[in-house]
Design a protein around this motif. Structure first.
Motif, short mmCIF file in Angstrom:
data_model
loop_
_atom_site.label_atom_id
_atom_site.label_comp_id
_atom_site.label_asym_id
_atom_site.label_seq_id
_atom_site.Cartn_x
_atom_site.Cartn_y
_atom_site.Cartn_z
N CYS A 1 6.99 0.58 8.78
CA CYS A 1 5.53 0.66 8.27
C CYS A 1 4.93 -0.59 8.42
O CYS A 1 3.79 -0.51 8.35
N ARG B 1 -3.83 -1.58 -5.66
CA ARG B 1 -3.58 -2.28 -4.26
C ARG B 1 -4.22 -1.16 -3.39
O ARG B 1 -4.76 -1.57 -2.35
N LYS C 1 7.14 3.27 -0.12
CA LYS C 1 6.21 4.29 -0.44
C LYS C 1 4.87 3.86 -0.36
O LYS C 1 4.10 4.57 0.34
N ASP D 1 12.67 -1.82 11.41
CA ASP D 1 12.64 -3.18 12.28
C ASP D 1 13.85 -4.05 11.47
O ASP D 1 14.19 -5.17 12.29
N1 LIG Z 1 10.06 -5.43 7.62
C1 LIG Z 1 9.54 -4.21 6.65
N2 LIG Z 1 8.83 -4.43 5.44
C2 LIG Z 1 8.42 -3.35 4.94
C3 LIG Z 1 8.40 -2.11 5.67
N3 LIG Z 1 7.77 -1.17 4.75
C4 LIG Z 1 7.45 -1.75 3.43
N4 LIG Z 1 7.86 -3.02 3.66
C5 LIG Z 1 7.85 -4.17 2.89
O1 LIG Z 1 8.71 -3.81 1.59
C6 LIG Z 1 7.96 -4.22 0.25
C7 LIG Z 1 7.93 -3.26 -0.25
O2 LIG Z 1 6.94 -2.09 0.00
P1 LIG Z 1 6.08 -1.21 -0.94
O3 LIG Z 1 5.34 -0.42 -0.11
O4 LIG Z 1 5.46 -1.87 -2.01
O5 LIG Z 1 7.27 -0.53 -1.50
P2 LIG Z 1 7.17 0.52 -2.82
O6 LIG Z 1 8.25 1.89 -2.34
O7 LIG Z 1 5.78 1.27 -2.77
O8 LIG Z 1 7.60 -0.19 -4.17
P3 LIG Z 1 7.47 0.30 -5.38
O9 LIG Z 1 6.30 1.10 -5.44
O10 LIG Z 1 7.39 -0.82 -6.19
O11 LIG Z 1 8.84 1.25 -5.64
C8 LIG Z 1 6.78 -4.90 0.83
O12 LIG Z 1 6.93 -6.40 0.94
C9 LIG Z 1 6.54 -4.20 2.15
O13 LIG Z 1 5.38 -5.43 2.97
C10 LIG Z 1 8.91 -1.93 6.96
O14 LIG Z 1 8.75 -0.82 7.58
N5 LIG Z 1 9.28 -3.08 7.51
#
Ligand SMILES: Nc1nc2c(ncn2[C@@H]2O[C@H](COP(=O)(O)OP(=O)(O)OP(=O)(O)O)[C@@H](O)[C@H]2O)c(=O)[nH]1
Ligand SMILES: [Mg+2]
Lengths: 152, 214
Positions: free
Chosen positions: B193, B61, B28, B163
């Motif tokens: 992303c 962040r 997200k 990916d």
């Molecule tokens: N390989 C890959 N990793 C991704 C992608 N998008 C996000 N990540 C990784 O996934 C992890 C979680 O991403 P966040 O953006 O922090 O996820 P979030 O949904 O905001 O997490 P919370 O707010 O804690 O629920 C991080 O280590 C990112 O770098 C993607 O498209 N591909």
């Protein structure tokens, strides 16, 4: 795209009703039909019954309702029609079943209202998926459907 | 309507409020980070509300990211229940969005990131005008078939981390098709992303559906 940025009034107001009536004679009233839940939105991209692409963008203080008039011009009017909420009526068998059913509906965050010994669940999605969740309660007779013309 | 009148009417409309929900770690915040430069390039004035349980982790962040001015990001602590503050009682989030809207006029778009939750989280339409749900392929290709309310009811479903599909044995095409099926054909987009793949289409959807740009 037709931009609609304010609520002019409601179709039930006499002055507006008269103008709408006149426009309607010439087929110049267009309708936007919305589910009750969607009327909380302040921004909507929707088509009218005549296919006009509308961009509704309201101030946060405004609230869409059944009959809200978003455009009232000589050439055309746009009115909101809210779909009626459909309710699923359930009759619990006894006190114990009623407690359980009440807990169950709450646990699933269903919107309900009570009518005497019935609990009515607002259907926000297909009826079948509600019946599927209720299968256990319905199968062993703890609850039965009490819609008009249904059940025993 | 004259141009001035049109402009005045437009100014009366509030900033669009868009929710972003989805399971923990689905991407997200990464989605927001990917969208920020795209909206910047499109001239969209944007602000963000983040929700975390008991920290300001995501807000900080984003504030440190250099992608947005820090004062445009507000963190709301959700307490024990991430879905309560976006559904049953969204007061704290509404207040945060109202605050941003008062301080940052004119504002076109407020993104509200929910704290990571499960497949059941949905947004109250008292809080947002439109909401997206972000899942990722590493959760499994069968996730859409499980029909969580978030997946079925979101205005836009995003399947992120495309990916990773080959690494976790997920058939992306099948996953997207099944997701469309449980959503009665409402939109499902694939994103990565990490590289930004697919993010333009997410921005296009928001531009059309809530920013009313085209
Ligand atoms: N390989 C890959 N990793 C991704 C992608 N998008 C996000 N990540 C990784 O996934 C992890 C979680 O991403 P966040 O953006 O922090 O996820 P979030 O949904 O905001 O997490 P919370 O707010 O804690 O629920 C991080 O280590 C990112 O770098 C993607 O498209 N591909
Ligand atoms: Mg996050």
């Amino acid at each position: 795209m037709l931009r609609l940025t304010r609520i002019i009034g409601n179709a039930t107001e006499p002055a507006i009703a008269d103008r709408l009536h006149a426009l309607d004679h010439d087929g110049r009233v267009e309708t936007i039909t919305l589910d009750a839940a969607d009327t909380a939105r302040k921004r909507l991209r929707v088509a009218t019954d005549k296919g006009t692409d509308c961009a509704v963008a309201l101030a946060r203080s405004e609230r869409l309702a059944n009959g809200a008039v978003l455009l009232l011009e000589d050439a055309r009017a746009v009115v909101v029609r809210m779909r009626e909420t459909v309710w699923l009526a359930l009759a619990p068998r006894d006190m114990a079943a009623a407690l359980e059913l009440g807990y169950f509906c709450g646990n699933l965050h269903w919107r309900v209202r009570f009518e005497g010994a019935l609990v009515k669940v607002a259907l926000d999605g297909p009826r079948e998926s509600y019946l599927a969740r209720l299968a256990q309660h319905l199968e062993d007779g703890r609850a039965r459907l009490a819609d008009e013309g249904e059940g025993e | 309507m004259t141009a001035e009148a049109a402009h005045a009417a437009e100014a009366a409309a509030s900033a669009a409020r868009v929710g972003i929900g989805g399971p923990v770690g689905s991407g997200k915040t990464a989605l927001i980070e990917g969208l920020l430069p795209l909206f910047h390039a499109r001239g969209t004035s944007l602000a963000i509300v983040t929700n975390d349980l008991v920290t300001q982790e995501d807000a900080e962040r984003l504030q440190r990211s250099g992608l947005i001015r820090p004062e445009r990001v507000v963190g709301v602590e959700a307490g024990a229940c991430p879905h309560t503050v976006i559904r049953e009682d969204p007061t704290l989030n509404i207040e945060a969005a109202d605050l941003l809207e008062r301080q940052l006029r004119p504002l076109d778009l407020i993104l509200i990131e929910s704290g990571g939750d499960n497949l059941a989280s949905t947004f109250s339409l008292d809080l947002v005008d439109y909401w997206m749900f972000v899942i990722d392929v590493s959760g499994g290709g069968d996730i859409p078939r499980k029909r969580g309310p978030g997946i079925v009811r979101a205005d836009l479903l995003i399947i992120n981390k495309s990916d990773l599909a080959p690494h976790v044995g997920v058939d992306l095409v099948l996953m997207q098709t099944e997701a469309s099926a449980v959503r009665d054909g409402r939109p499902v987009l694939l994103t990565n992303c990490r590289t930004g793949e697919g993010l333009d289409r997410v921005a296009d959807h928001l531009a059309h559906d809530v920013l009313m740009e085209a």
